[in-house]
Design a protein around this motif. Structure first.
Motif, PDB file in Angstrom:
ATOM      1  N   UNK A   1      69.399  63.812  58.510  1.00 50.02           N
ATOM      2  CA  UNK A   1      70.414  62.764  58.675  1.00 50.02           C
ATOM      3  C   UNK A   1      69.883  61.579  59.474  1.00 50.02           C
ATOM      4  N   UNK A   2      69.273  61.863  60.621  1.00 49.02           N
ATOM      5  CA  UNK A   2      68.857  60.773  61.510  1.00 49.02           C
ATOM      6  C   UNK A   2      67.638  60.023  61.002  1.00 49.02           C
ATOM      7  N   UNK A   3      66.752  60.703  60.264  1.00 47.62           N
ATOM      8  CA  UNK A   3      65.592  60.008  59.703  1.00 47.62           C
ATOM      9  C   UNK A   3      65.903  59.388  58.347  1.00 47.62           C
ATOM     10  N   UNK A   4      67.134  59.523  57.890  1.00 46.64           N
ATOM     11  CA  UNK A   4      67.566  58.996  56.600  1.00 46.64           C
ATOM     12  C   UNK A   4      66.642  59.473  55.482  1.00 46.64           C
ATOM     13  N   UNK A   5      66.480  60.772  55.422  1.00 41.81           N
ATOM     14  CA  UNK A   5      65.563  61.392  54.476  1.00 41.81           C
ATOM     15  C   UNK A   5      66.357  62.276  53.513  1.00 41.81           C
ATOM     16  N   UNK A   6      66.775  61.742  52.362  1.00 41.83           N
ATOM     17  CA  UNK A   6      67.606  62.524  51.440  1.00 41.83           C
ATOM     18  C   UNK A   6      66.960  63.823  50.955  1.00 41.83           C
ATOM     19  N   UNK A   7      65.663  63.854  50.579  1.00 43.07           N
ATOM     20  CA  UNK A   7      65.094  65.138  50.149  1.00 43.07           C
ATOM     21  C   UNK A   7      65.107  66.185  51.269  1.00 43.07           C
ATOM     22  N   UNK A   8      64.798  65.767  52.482  1.00 38.79           N
ATOM     23  CA  UNK A   8      64.817  66.695  53.609  1.00 38.79           C
ATOM     24  C   UNK A   8      66.230  67.199  53.857  1.00 38.79           C
ATOM     25  N   UNK A   9      67.202  66.332  53.804  1.00 41.97           N
ATOM     26  CA  UNK A   9      68.588  66.733  54.011  1.00 41.97           C
ATOM     27  C   UNK A   9      69.045  67.713  52.940  1.00 41.97           C
ATOM     28  N   UNK A  10      68.704  67.444  51.692  1.00 44.28           N
ATOM     29  CA  UNK A  10      69.079  68.333  50.592  1.00 44.28           C
ATOM     30  C   UNK A  10      68.472  69.721  50.777  1.00 44.28           C
ATOM     31  N   UNK A  11      67.176  69.779  51.038  1.00 41.18           N
ATOM     32  CA  UNK A  11      66.526  71.083  51.202  1.00 41.18           C
ATOM     33  C   UNK A  11      66.929  71.763  52.506  1.00 41.18           C
TER      34      UNK A  11
END
Length: 145
Positions: free
Chosen positions: A118-128
């Motif tokens: 969330x804080x790094x605005x990283x959609x793939x990381x958030x999804x996984x």
């Protein structure tokens, strides 16, 4: 474009070291039996490997990063706090064998990965991270203490 995520590497290293120390100390741990849902077991494994990869490596697929320095400082403070809580819950679990503490040992890493996504605005990381959290919490709830 950076190859290594300078913020994710220390978090993964600390979580991996804590996991290795407590798994080697723990002789009573019994992994879940074959009666668990194989799909959710796969969720945990796929999510775990993808989260580790995305927390450590950056090939341009990561997000925009922190929006401000205040967000970066909040992330650092919250990671230190959550990592200390995770280590404390591991120590308390391996002393008392309480199911609630065992669930906390699964919840804290999940929160760490979701908060980072969330804080790094990283959609793939958030999804996984969400995939990992679903699988990890399920597998922990089904494991025998």
């Amino acid at each position: 474009m950076q190859f290594f995520n300078l913020y994710g590497v220390p978090v993964i290293v600390i979580l991996f070291i804590v996991w290795m120390i407590f798994r080697n100390i723990d002789k009573k741990y019994k992994p879940p039996t074959d009666s668990v849902n194989r799909g959710l077991k796969g969720f945990e494994q796929i999510g775990g490997f993808a989260v580790i990869f995305l927390m450590v490596c950056g090939f341009g697929i990561q997000g925009d990063g922190f929006l401000s320095d205040a967000m970066k400082i909040f992330w650092i403070v919250s990671m230190v706090f959550l990592l200390l809580l995770h280590i404390l819950s591991c120590i308390m679990f391996y002393r008392s064998r309480n199911h609630t503490l065992h669930m906390l040992t699964a919840i804290f890493p999940s929160v760490i990965f979701i908060l980072t996504g969330l804080l790094e605005q990283d959609p793939p990381l958030l999804l996984f991270a969400i995939v990992f959290a679903i699988g990890k919490i399920y597998m922990t709830s089904k494991s025998e203490i």
